[in-house]
Design a protein around this motif. Structure first.
Motif, PDB file in Angstrom:
ATOM      1  N   UNK A  75       0.787  -1.228   0.000  1.00  0.00           N
ATOM      2  CA  UNK A  75       0.000   0.000   0.000  1.00  0.00           C
ATOM      3  C   UNK A  75       0.822   1.282   0.000  1.00  0.00           C
ATOM      4  N   UNK A  76       1.897   1.302  -0.809  1.00  0.00           N
ATOM      5  CA  UNK A  76       2.686   2.521  -0.945  1.00  0.00           C
ATOM      6  C   UNK A  76       2.032   3.404  -2.003  1.00  0.00           C
ATOM      7  N   UNK A  77       1.661   4.645  -1.645  1.00  0.00           N
ATOM      8  CA  UNK A  77       1.008   5.522  -2.617  1.00  0.00           C
ATOM      9  C   UNK A  77       1.827   5.610  -3.902  1.00  0.00           C
ATOM     10  N   UNK A  78       1.142   5.487  -5.020  1.00  0.00           N
ATOM     11  CA  UNK A  78       1.802   5.605  -6.315  1.00  0.00           C
ATOM     12  C   UNK A  78       2.562   4.366  -6.721  1.00  0.00           C
ATOM     13  N   UNK A  79       2.743   3.410  -5.799  1.00  0.00           N
ATOM     14  CA  UNK A  79       3.519   2.217  -6.170  1.00  0.00           C
ATOM     15  C   UNK A  79       2.716   0.933  -6.017  1.00  0.00           C
ATOM     16  N   UNK A  80       2.303   0.653  -4.795  1.00  0.00           N
ATOM     17  CA  UNK A  80       1.584  -0.611  -4.570  1.00  0.00           C
ATOM     18  C   UNK A  80       0.211  -0.335  -3.952  1.00  0.00           C
ATOM     19  N   UNK A  81      -0.432   0.679  -4.459  1.00  0.00           N
ATOM     20  CA  UNK A  81      -1.734   1.057  -3.943  1.00  0.00           C
ATOM     21  C   UNK A  81      -2.773   0.789  -5.025  1.00  0.00           C
ATOM     22  N   UNK A  82      -3.770  -0.079  -4.724  1.00  0.00           N
ATOM     23  CA  UNK A  82      -4.781  -0.405  -5.731  1.00  0.00           C
ATOM     24  C   UNK A  82      -5.928   0.605  -5.656  1.00  0.00           C
ATOM     25  N   UNK A  83      -6.711   0.661  -6.729  1.00  0.00           N
ATOM     26  CA  UNK A  83      -7.785   1.654  -6.826  1.00  0.00           C
ATOM     27  C   UNK A  83      -8.830   1.505  -5.710  1.00  0.00           C
ATOM     28  N   UNK A  84      -9.296   0.278  -5.390  1.00  0.00           N
ATOM     29  CA  UNK A  84     -10.278   0.178  -4.309  1.00  0.00           C
ATOM     30  C   UNK A  84      -9.745   0.722  -2.976  1.00  0.00           C
ATOM     31  N   UNK A  85      -8.457   0.507  -2.737  1.00  0.00           N
ATOM     32  CA  UNK A  85      -7.885   1.032  -1.494  1.00  0.00           C
ATOM     33  C   UNK A  85      -7.925   2.560  -1.502  1.00  0.00           C
ATOM     34  N   UNK A  86      -7.668   3.141  -2.658  1.00  0.00           N
ATOM     35  CA  UNK A  86      -7.690   4.594  -2.769  1.00  0.00           C
ATOM     36  C   UNK A  86      -9.091   5.141  -2.482  1.00  0.00           C
ATOM     37  N   UNK A  87     -10.113   4.386  -2.871  1.00  0.00           N
ATOM     38  CA  UNK A  87     -11.487   4.791  -2.547  1.00  0.00           C
ATOM     39  C   UNK A  87     -11.641   4.877  -1.030  1.00  0.00           C
ATOM     40  N   UNK A  88     -11.167   3.866  -0.349  1.00  0.00           N
ATOM     41  CA  UNK A  88     -11.287   3.837   1.108  1.00  0.00           C
ATOM     42  C   UNK A  88     -10.507   5.000   1.721  1.00  0.00           C
ATOM     43  N   UNK A  89      -9.302   5.244   1.195  1.00  0.00           N
ATOM     44  CA  UNK A  89      -8.467   6.329   1.731  1.00  0.00           C
ATOM     45  C   UNK A  89      -9.155   7.680   1.548  1.00  0.00           C
ATOM     46  N   UNK A  90      -9.697   7.893   0.339  1.00  0.00           N
ATOM     47  CA  UNK A  90     -10.406   9.147   0.072  1.00  0.00           C
ATOM     48  C   UNK A  90     -11.590   9.301   1.020  1.00  0.00           C
ATOM     49  N   UNK A  91     -12.273   8.201   1.261  1.00  0.00           N
ATOM     50  CA  UNK A  91     -13.436   8.224   2.145  1.00  0.00           C
ATOM     51  C   UNK A  91     -13.016   8.591   3.563  1.00  0.00           C
ATOM     52  N   UNK A  92     -11.886   8.021   3.987  1.00  0.00           N
ATOM     53  CA  UNK A  92     -11.425   8.309   5.336  1.00  0.00           C
ATOM     54  C   UNK A  92     -10.930   9.744   5.468  1.00  0.00           C
ATOM     55  N   UNK A  93     -10.556  10.328   4.306  1.00  0.00           N
ATOM     56  CA  UNK A  93     -10.165  11.747   4.314  1.00  0.00           C
ATOM     57  C   UNK A  93     -11.384  12.648   4.126  1.00  0.00           C
ATOM     58  N   UNK A  94     -12.572  12.079   4.128  1.00  0.00           N
ATOM     59  CA  UNK A  94     -13.827  12.797   3.847  1.00  0.00           C
ATOM     60  C   UNK A  94     -13.825  13.468   2.496  1.00  0.00           C
ATOM     61  N   UNK A  95     -12.962  12.995   1.567  1.00  0.00           N
ATOM     62  CA  UNK A  95     -12.986  13.495   0.193  1.00  0.00           C
ATOM     63  C   UNK A  95     -13.987  12.638  -0.587  1.00  0.00           C
ATOM     64  N   UNK A  96     -15.297  12.866  -0.330  1.00  0.00           N
ATOM     65  CA  UNK A  96     -16.331  12.031  -0.938  1.00  0.00           C
ATOM     66  C   UNK A  96     -16.282  12.079  -2.456  1.00  0.00           C
ATOM     67  N   UNK A  97     -16.084  13.296  -2.997  1.00  0.00           N
ATOM     68  CA  UNK A  97     -16.078  13.391  -4.458  1.00  0.00           C
ATOM     69  C   UNK A  97     -14.926  12.600  -5.065  1.00  0.00           C
ATOM     70  N   UNK A  98     -13.794  12.608  -4.385  1.00  0.00           N
ATOM     71  CA  UNK A  98     -12.664  11.819  -4.872  1.00  0.00           C
ATOM     72  C   UNK A  98     -13.021  10.338  -4.895  1.00  0.00           C
ATOM     73  N   UNK A  99     -13.649   9.870  -3.803  1.00  0.00           N
ATOM     74  CA  UNK A  99     -14.046   8.461  -3.728  1.00  0.00           C
ATOM     75  C   UNK A  99     -15.075   8.122  -4.802  1.00  0.00           C
ATOM     76  N   UNK A 100     -16.035   9.045  -4.968  1.00  0.00           N
ATOM     77  CA  UNK A 100     -17.088   8.792  -5.968  1.00  0.00           C
ATOM     78  C   UNK A 100     -16.496   8.704  -7.364  1.00  0.00           C
ATOM     79  N   UNK A 101     -15.597   9.641  -7.691  1.00  0.00           N
ATOM     80  CA  UNK A 101     -15.047   9.680  -9.051  1.00  0.00           C
ATOM     81  C   UNK A 101     -14.321   8.371  -9.368  1.00  0.00           C
TER      82      UNK A 101
END
Lengths: 279, 303, 366
Positions: free
Chosen positions: A225-251
């Motif tokens: 889970x290294x950003x930009x290296x070993x981070x998959x798209x579904x994980x990024x959705x979760x990360x965006x959600x935890x950052x309250x960046x809903x639009x990022x997660x939705x996109x």
């Protein structure tokens, strides 16, 4: 009189209205309204924001590249080895065959978190398998290779289970005919057997790919889970959600959803095509 | 087991088959592949779980947070499985026994949860029922909070496991056609009687497997539950979530101990599948015998 | 109980399965619906049973003058025997037969004891009492057929409907079973309709034969009537093998192969084209000319079919083969062998003009 004369052929069996009504209602509430909601939410975004958060961002792009690339690679590995497994299970007999046949479905039944920690431990530097790769300086767990390993496991049953019935249906007479006409075993395989199994292989490949694309549980343990290296798209959705960046997660979700839906359509098209080919 | 293998071996090697070298190589490749991806992980789970002895193993499971996770998982499955079973039976009846426009489209839609990332399911739930979601604030007015509660877990699990019973039943019911049902109706049976006495006994094995698989998936659901549960120990942690928490806390043995329970569940599911497939194959043979050619000449008795 | 249907139409999408069909079946009569596949015979049977619904605007379906068109299949109380029997595979023979009694509403359901008696009585009627504990898969085709019949009869149906009842059986069992069905019918006298595509079966078993083609009834009558007097070329060709000769029809005579044959119903014909039909067994064969109305042909093939012998002959310089069927005795008496030149004289000829062929559908509907 039938109230829906054009939609449904008459049948004496009762209960169509009740069961179909319940089916549509349930699917509406559990499936369609939520999905429509997501698309609606995406629609609230400006195109620019969607582009920026869902596609153009470097971290997002890297996640897509890993998710699509590793899924594709995993599906390809399954395409080759799944075919061999199906072949062996249909054509040969060997001790313990029934057991092997049963174990193929393990990824359907084993919770992804469980396979995740098991694979991570197994393929870690000190793991039963990982230590042999370590000798050659190859690290699997916590690298992109680990992601491919996890996604291969997730998609493993699909190719086997689509090719198996197709192979069983293949009449041995066709092969005998080819042999009788003077074809070598290799020619018989490449010109007669494989082409008729191709739709099944492709369907299995696409299913395996679609399933891998959205996978989360088994990958997050092994990926690093290294950003930009070993981070998959579904994980990024979760990360965006935890950052309250809903639009990022939705996109990101919408991009994945559309890809999955296109794959589902492709699979249906493939199945339709193979049915037509079988006549 | 041994004699069935011999039996099939006697008839299974066709004259045009592959050479022994090819055969052995392919079997080795297939077993190697499955061993590396399926069998080794499975062995590893149990070996890690028992690495520190049986005592530690059972202590890990008896620990209160583990027990709470097991309880929550069981409750979730107890709600989700019956609901999706009713849905699956209703959908299979409507789809398999009737001809209507848009049938294949409907089957595709039912399959959709397969292709949707569990994480996206969780996201949608947060968007709907979160504190700033579409429905969340309205429900909050009535004192209902769904996000980060067991209710959230149940709802996303319902979504994720929706297709399993339906998918098992639809092909089975389609293969069996409607002749027996029509026959029952001509004999004066009501719709319910026909379903209960004729349809259900004919698909019972498929239904059983659908239920078992649905149960395994419900208990193992991870991605969506991860997002909506809040992962509160002892409260909203299901077994898979608890495995993750333990693993990330470097309580490896405990993590594998809980994981081994889920792995056991998976093995039971696979065993059930093998048995059910065997039963269905037998029923199908009987059915095709019952509908088609006579196995014994008239008057002569079969065993 | 008599059955009467009037002006039944049934379409599946663009396909018309039944095109304005009317039919009356007398009380106690065993009727065959005979036709090629796709002729609408099974659809008609299913409409009568209530398994299909006729299109809107169709006429009534009367069981003993009572219109049942609006009632459900269960309410009609028909005994229906499906082509592949549709036995309940998970029930024993006994339970299969008992099913129709067990599912009755509590008020009219016979007691357990009564059900047992009725089922055993029915099984002994179909001579299967000794198999009551078996499952369908353990029975032979003929036995299953009889279980299906017992199951349909035990509910004391008002009419009995059978869809291709012998279709799935092999030739020998088929013949035995259809004779048995005929005897059974003579015992119980239940108004019955059975569907078949086998003309031999229809002619042998039924009291009346109803011939269908392309969703319409083409002809109905007793087996003798329809066999001896086919109303149109379709019926003629459908009921057994025929030889077809293109001919010219003029003033009550048909001309073909240099022959003149009387065709009294074409008294007013003025040299129209037409077809003359002769059945293979309706030829006289001889080594000598048989008067003015015979022609010469060469024997090309001889097929021995057990009790009969079939010859294939051709006229000099013609491609068309003529089929002739003889009894074994006749064949031996004539001493015919391959390559012989012989004379043929048709004993019975049926002529249809081209005009009649075009009209045959409309006329058959009158």
């Amino acid at each position: 009189m039938n109230s829906l004369p054009r939609l449904r052929q008459h049948s004496v069996l009762p209960g169509f209205g009740l069961t179909m009504g319940f089916t549509l209602l349930y699917m509406g509430f559990v499936l369609l309204i939520p999905l429509a909601g997501l698309l609606f939410a995406a629609g609230q975004m400006s195109l620019g924001e969607f582009w920026e958060k869902g596609i153009a961002d470097r971290r997002v792009l890297a996640a897509y590249r890993l998710s699509f690339g590793a899924s594709l690679l995993g599906a390809a590995i399954n395409g080759v080895f799944g075919f061999i497994v199906a072949w062996v299970l249909v054509r040969y007999t060997f001790p313990g065959k029934r057991l092997v046949d049963a174990i193929v479905d393990l990824p359907f039944a084993l919770p992804t978190a469980v396979s995740g920690i098991a694979l991570t431990t197994l393929y870690a530097r000190t793991g039963w398998v990982g230590r042999w790769f370590e000798v050659f300086g190859v690290q699997i767990s916590y690298t992109w290779i680990g992601v491919v390993v996890a996604l291969t496991l997730i998609g493993l049953p699909f190719v086997v289970r689509t090719v198996q019935p197709a192979l069983e249906d293949l009449e041995s007479e066709v092969e005998e005919a080819a042999a009788a006409l003077g074809a070598t075993r290799f020619q018989t395989f490449t010109k007669v057997i494989f082409p008729s199994l191709l739709p099944a292989v492709l369907t299995g490949f696409a299913l395996s790919f679609a399933r891998a694309l959205g996978e989360y549980g088994s990958v997050i343990f092994i990926a690093g889970n290294m950003p930009g290296k070993t981070e998959i798209a579904p994980l990024l959705v979760v990360i965006r959600l935890e950052q309250y960046d809903y639009n990022g997660a939705i996109a990101i979700s919408v991009v994945m959803l559309v890809s999955a839906f296109l794959l589902l359509l492709t699979i249906n098209g493939l199945q339709w095509w193979s049915r037509r080919h079988e006549g | 087991m041994a004699d069935t293998t011999n039996l099939s071996r006697a008839g299974a090697v066709p004259a045009h088959g592959d050479s022994p070298l090819v055969r052995r190589t392919l079997i080795a490749v297939a077993l190697g592949f499955l061993g590396l991806f399926l069998i080794l992980p499975l062995v590893l789970i149990f070996s890690q779980a028992l690495a520190e002895g049986v005592r530690v193993y059972f202590d890990a499971i008896r620990e209160p947070d583990s027990l709470a996770a097991i309880r929550l998982t069981l409750v979730t499955a107890a709600i989700v499985v019956p609901v999706n079973t009713v849905f699956g039976v209703a959908a299979a009846w409507a789809i398999a026994k009737f001809e209507f426009k848009g049938k294949s489209f409907l089957i595709t839609i039912i399959d959709m949860p397969f292709a949707i990332s569990p994480v996206v399911v969780g996201l949608i739930f947060v968007l709907m029922f979160g504190a700033t979601g579409w429905l969340g604030p309205h429900l909050a007015e009535y004192g209902i909070h769904l996000l980060f509660t067991p209710a959230a877990i149940v709802i996303v699990t319902l979504f994720g496991t929706m297709p399993f019973v339906a998918r098992e039943l639809i092909p089975l019911m389609q293969a069996q056609g409607t002749q027996e049902e029509q026959s029952a109706l001509t004999l004066g049976a009501s719709g319910w009687q026909t379903f209960y006495h004729i349809t259900l006994p004919n698909v019972k094995w498929g239904l059983l497997y659908g239920v078992i698989l649905c149960n395994a998936r419900a208990m193992g659901e991870f991605g969506s539950v991860y997002v909506v549960s809040g992962r509160i120990r002892g409260e909203t942690n299901t077994m898979p979530l608890h495995v993750e928490v333990l693993y990330n806390d470097y309580m490896i043995t405990a993590a594998f101990a809980v994981a081994s329970l889920l792995a056991l569940l998976a093995l039971v599911t696979l065993a059930a599948k093998s048995i059910v497939e065997w039963k269905i194959a037998r029923d199908m043979r009987l059915a095709s015998a019952a509908a088609g050619e006579a196995p014994a000449p008239d008057g002569e008795s079969a065993p | 109980m008599s059955i009467e249907v009037r002006s039944i139409r049934k379409t599946f999408g663009k396909y018309t399965a039944l095109d304005n069909v009317s039919l009356t079946v007398e009380d106690g009569c065993l009727t065959a619906l005979l036709g090629p596949s796709g002729s609408g015979k099974t659809t008609l049977l299913r409409v009568i049973a209530g398994l299909e619904q006729a299109d809107a605007g169709s006429g009534p379906i009367l069981f003993h003058q009572e219109d049942v068109a609006k009632t459900s299949v269960g309410e009609r109380r028909v005994g229906f025997v499906f082509q592949h029997y549709a036995l309940f595979r998970h029930m024993t023979v006994f339970d299969n037969v008992a099913f129709g009694l067990k599912v009755r509403p509590r008020k009219v359901r016979p007691s357990r004891e009564e059900i047992r008696e009725k089922v055993h009585a029915m099984l002994s009627l179909v001579q299967l009492e000794y198999l009551s504990g078996r499952y369908p898969a353990q029975l032979s085709g003929g036995q299953r057929q009889r279980v299906a019949l017992a199951r349909a009869l035990v509910i004391e149906p008002r009419v009995l409907l059978l869809d291709e009842p012998f279709g799935a059986l092999d030739a020998k069992v088929r013949r035995d079973l259809r004779r048995w069905l005929r005897r059974l019918h003579d015992e119980i006298h239940l108004t019955s309709i059975f569907v078949t595509h086998d003309q031999e079966e229809a002619l042998e078993v039924a009291d009346r034969v109803v011939i269908m083609d392309k969703g319409r009834i083409v002809q109905e009558g007793s087996p003798d009537e329809v066999y001896d007097n086919p109303k149109n070329p379709f019926v003629y060709e459908f009921l057994g093998n025929v030889n077809l000769f293109h001919s010219r029809v003029e003033k009550g005579m048909a001309h073909f192969h240099g022959l003149r044959v009387e065709s009294p119903q074409h008294e007013t014909a003025k040299g129209e084209g037409g077809r003359a039909y002769v059945r293979p067994q309706d030829f006289e064969i001889s080594r000598e000319p048989l008067g003015e109305s015979s022609f010469q042909a060469t024997v090309q093939h001889i097929y021995r079919l057990g009790a009969t012998v079939r010859l294939e002959l051709a006229r000099e310089g013609e491609y068309l083969t003529i089929e002739v069927e003889l009894t074994n005795d006749e064949f031996r008496a004539r001493g015919i062998s391959k390559g012989d030149k012989v004379y043929l004289r048709p004993r019975r000829v049926r002529v249809f003009t081209d005009q009649e062929m075009d009209d045959s559908y409309t006329s058959s509907q009158l």
